[in-house]
Design an enzyme around this catalytic site. Structure first.
Site, PDB file in Angstrom:
ATOM      1  N   SER A 194      -5.298  20.855 -18.663  1.00 25.07           N
ATOM      2  CA  SER A 194      -5.344  20.150 -19.926  1.00 25.07           C
ATOM      3  C   SER A 194      -6.665  20.379 -20.656  1.00 25.07           C
ATOM      4  CB  SER A 194      -5.108  18.663 -19.633  1.00 25.07           C
ATOM      5  OG  SER A 194      -4.593  18.025 -20.745  1.00 25.07           O
ATOM      6  N   ASP A 388       6.271  20.282 -20.341  1.00 24.29           N
ATOM      7  CA  ASP A 388       5.159  19.624 -21.033  1.00 24.29           C
ATOM      8  C   ASP A 388       5.246  19.911 -22.535  1.00 24.29           C
ATOM      9  OD1 ASP A 388       2.717  18.373 -21.627  1.00 24.29           O
ATOM     10  OD2 ASP A 388       1.586  20.225 -21.316  1.00 24.29           O
ATOM     11  N   HIS A 445       3.430  18.400 -17.531  1.00 23.25           N
ATOM     12  CA  HIS A 445       2.010  18.640 -17.801  1.00 23.25           C
ATOM     13  C   HIS A 445       1.196  18.686 -16.503  1.00 23.25           C
ATOM     14  CE1 HIS A 445      -1.565  18.435 -20.377  1.00 23.25           C
ATOM     15  NE2 HIS A 445      -2.041  17.459 -19.631  1.00 23.25           N
TER      16      HIS A 445
END
Ligand SMILES: *[C@@H]1O[C@H](CO)[C@@H](O)[C@H](O)[C@H]1NC(C)=O
Ligand SMILES: *[C@@H]1O[C@H](CO)[C@@H](O)[C@H](O)[C@H]1NC(C)=O
Ligand SMILES: *[C@@H]1O[C@H](CO)[C@@H](O)[C@H](O)[C@H]1NC(C)=O
Ligand SMILES: *[C@@H]1O[C@H](CO)[C@@H](O)[C@H](O)[C@H]1NC(C)=O
Length: 608
Positions: A194, A388, A445
């Protein structure tokens, strides 16, 4: 071999004990604490496999680049880490530093839900699991920048921008290698997800041009936020491809117009932007078409996993469900004491809104500008779970297509290969000029949360682990990328002689014999370890009686109902581009109401 690693633990401990005995009256050595002072002999509620106990180190490391010029009243930046030593030995030792994103999200996410060796067990404790990356790699989970997770500094000292973040991490590394000099020559990797897609190229670039001698061999970034220019427009592309928005609808037209408006912001930029306020509302706006009311409760798509819904206005912030129990666990005083984290004044929150709002990432160019020079020197793995939305694979693919590295633009003529793990389609795999891109099917994610075996296979392949040299555990899980088939270890009694399954390689036979041999040494090693740990505990007791005193009464009274509190913090959770932080700086405002954003859009989305 395991023997040497166990012995090394003993030696470190014994050495630091000697050092202590030699200078009994001196105060603690000023700068570099001993490795033994970080040893975690016991973690409350962790049910260990007694034959293969985990070797855990944790604590704060002074990581303040301004330490020398600081006033004596300043609270200096201390980063927090948990190191879990590799449980087994493959072909060589490897070390990985792991970073969650945010900015401001704690690497306990990685430790307790993704690549770490334990999960909460639903009964107040922890259970160890197979498939953690620590099986063959020593993993150091770092809470950074200061203020994140269990790391700390005074709030007026929080970092602004990626350069300061990097300077702080470099300080951490310098001291880390002084505390654990035996890792200075061990092959090292950086991993994370991320917003760590910003951190990691910055860190790699700094390490590769620094005086640090650590051999940095590669970096791995999962669903990274690396290149807004390509990732913002991918929201709409992804939504259309995955049936979240109908291309013939008015909502599509409106979304397209907002996307175009976002892209005009990039034209005037003097440095490549990490994020653009005008673009931040896109995510929620596009997903609006999927909001609905169920039993009177407004629901929205989980921005980390489009297969899931969450309550408005959380849209993924209450996910994964483990978080609530993780917060309760990390709120326990006995846990904090065991982790040597008592110096952190506030209790743990997954993501710190304050750290996020202090991070002025417009001060530095987006990490995509550093990728080419990193790729000149070391391999980079970009992996992406296909479910995601917030840092979706289409944006990452679009970034790769427009990136020029090692003399060419995009992946070039290489073939994307299919990838199977345990007999299932795991995803796709492609490599070109030091860049590997792995797409993982049916994963969110937090890819390792959904697909632990697959991501473990992935990282072992990326690190070039010699599969012939591993026995049991993940060695039994078959996998293949194209026609690169992993040799599978089987016990001879598992396999009928006539079986067509691959047999043991000579290396596996050797490794198995080594394992037997080591089992013979285990008794002696445990005895030595027990003595050494006993001495260490004694030694720590003398230095810091408070840390090891365990008051059962006190523990009984620790409130486990930290949830209300946690909810309050969660509102400013950085990971999910959280709700607007009331105390946050104006730089994170989503922009003018004339833009047509409703109050729902006044959410700040950051990326975990
Ligand atoms: C959290 O803990 C409670 C009991 O303490 C348990 O009932 C629940 O299943 C746990 N949740 C998860 C996601 O493990
Ligand atoms: C790739 O990385 C290696 C180090 O692993 C480096 O020696 C090489 O120069 C890099 N470049 C290319 C084009 O492979
Ligand atoms: C995973 O995804 C693939 C391709 O998207 C699909 O064919 C398969 O059925 C999925 N498997 C599971 C277990 O959901
Ligand atoms: C794998 O490891 C063994 C030793 O355990 C070695 O003999 C073999 O050459 C290695 N294979 C590769 C491809 O490095």
């Amino acid at each position: 071999m395991p023997t040497r690693r166990y012995l090394r633990g003993t030696l470190i401990c014994a050495t630091s004990l000697l050092a202590f005995v030699n200078q009994p009256v001196k105060a603690a050595p000023t700068e570099v604490p001993s490795a033994a002072s970080f040893y975690v002999p016991y973690l409350p509620g962790l049910h260990q496999d007694t034959t293969h106990p985990l070797h855990i180190y944790a604590g704060h490391i002074l990581s303040d680049p301004d330490a020398d010029s600081a006033a004596s009243t300043d609270v200096l930046a201390h980063l927090f880490f948990v190191m879990v030593k590799a449980r087994k030995f493959a072909d060589k030792e490897r070390l990985m530093f792991w970073f969650n994103g945010g900015p401001g999200c704690s690497s306990f996410d990685g430790l307790m839900m993704e690549v770490g060796p334990w999960r909460i067990d639903g009964e107040g404790g922890l259970r160890t699991i197979d498939g953690g990356w620590d099986e063959y790699t020593t993993v150091v989970y770092v809470d950074q920048p200061a203020g994140t997770g269990l790391s700390y500094t005074s709030t007026n000292h929080y970092v602004h921008g990626l350069q300061q973040t990097t300077d702080q991490l470099m300080e951490f590394l310098r001291t880390f290698y002084k505390v654990f000099p035996e890792y200075e020559t061990v092959d090292t990797y950086l991993g994370g997800e991320s917003y760590a897609g910003q951190y990691i190229p910055y860190f790699a670039d700094a390490i590769l041009s620094s005086e640090l001698r650590m051999p940095l061999r590669g970096v791995a970034i999962g669903n990274g936020w690396i290149d807004g220019r390509n990732q913002y427009p991918a929201y709409l592309d992804y939504a259309v491809t995955h049936g979240l928005v109908d291309e013939s609808s008015q909502h599509y037209k409106d979304s397209k117009e907002k996307t175009n408006r976002c892209m005009t912001e990039f034209r005037g930029a003097t440095i490549e932007p990490v994020h653009i306020d005008q673009c931040e509302g896109l995510l929620q706006f596009i997903l609006k078409s999927k909001s609905r009311i169920v039993d009177g409760q407004p629901k929205c798509v989980n921005i980390y996993d489009i297969r899931l819904e969450d309550d408005e206005p959380y849209c993924g912030m209450q996910w994964p469900p483990d978080l609530k129990n993780i917060s309760s666990y990390l709120a326990r005083k006995d846990v904090i004491r065991a982790l040597h984290a008592e110096a952190k004044p506030e209790s743990w929150v997954e993501c710190s809104g304050r750290v996020s709002s202090e991070m002025r990432d417009y001060l530095s160019p987006s990490s995509v500008t550093l990728l080419p020079s990193v790729l000149e020197k070391i391999p980079v793995l970009l992996f992406a779970g296909d479910q995601d939305f917030i840092c979706n694979y289409m944006g990452i693919e679009s970034m790769i297509k427009s990136l020029t590295w090692n003399g060419e633009k995009g992946l070039g003529k290489v073939q994307t290969k299919s990838w199977t793990v345990n007999g299932m389609q795991a995803g796709t795999w492609v490599s070109s000029r030091n860049l590997t891109y792995a797409k993982i099917f049916n994963a969110s994610h937090m890819v390792p949360y959904d697909a632990p075996d697959i991501t473990h296979d992935m990282i072992l392949r990326f690190m070039g682990t010699n599969f012939s040299a591993i026995v049991d555990g993940s060695a039994r899980i078959p996998s293949a990328v194209g026609d690169d088939i992993k040799p599978i270890f089987m016990d001879s009694d598992d396999v009928p002689l006539s079986s067509s399954l691959p047999g043991k390689t000579p290396e596996q036979t050797k490794a198995q014999w080594d394992a037997y041999y080591n089992a013979g040494s285990v008794v002696l090693i445990f005895l030595l370890l027990a003595i050494a740990i006993g001495l260490c505990i004694w030694c720590r007791l003398r230095r810091r009686p408070v840390r090891l005193s365990r008051d059962p009464q006190l523990e009984e009274n620790i409130p486990l109902n930290g949830y209300d509190d946690e909810q309050a913090h969660r509102k400013r959770k950085g990971k999910e581009r959280a709700l607007e932080d009331e105390s946050g700086a104006a730089i994170f405002d989503v922009g003018e109401d004339e833009e047509g954003y409703t109050s729902d859009d006044v959410r700040k989305e950051r990326i975990d």
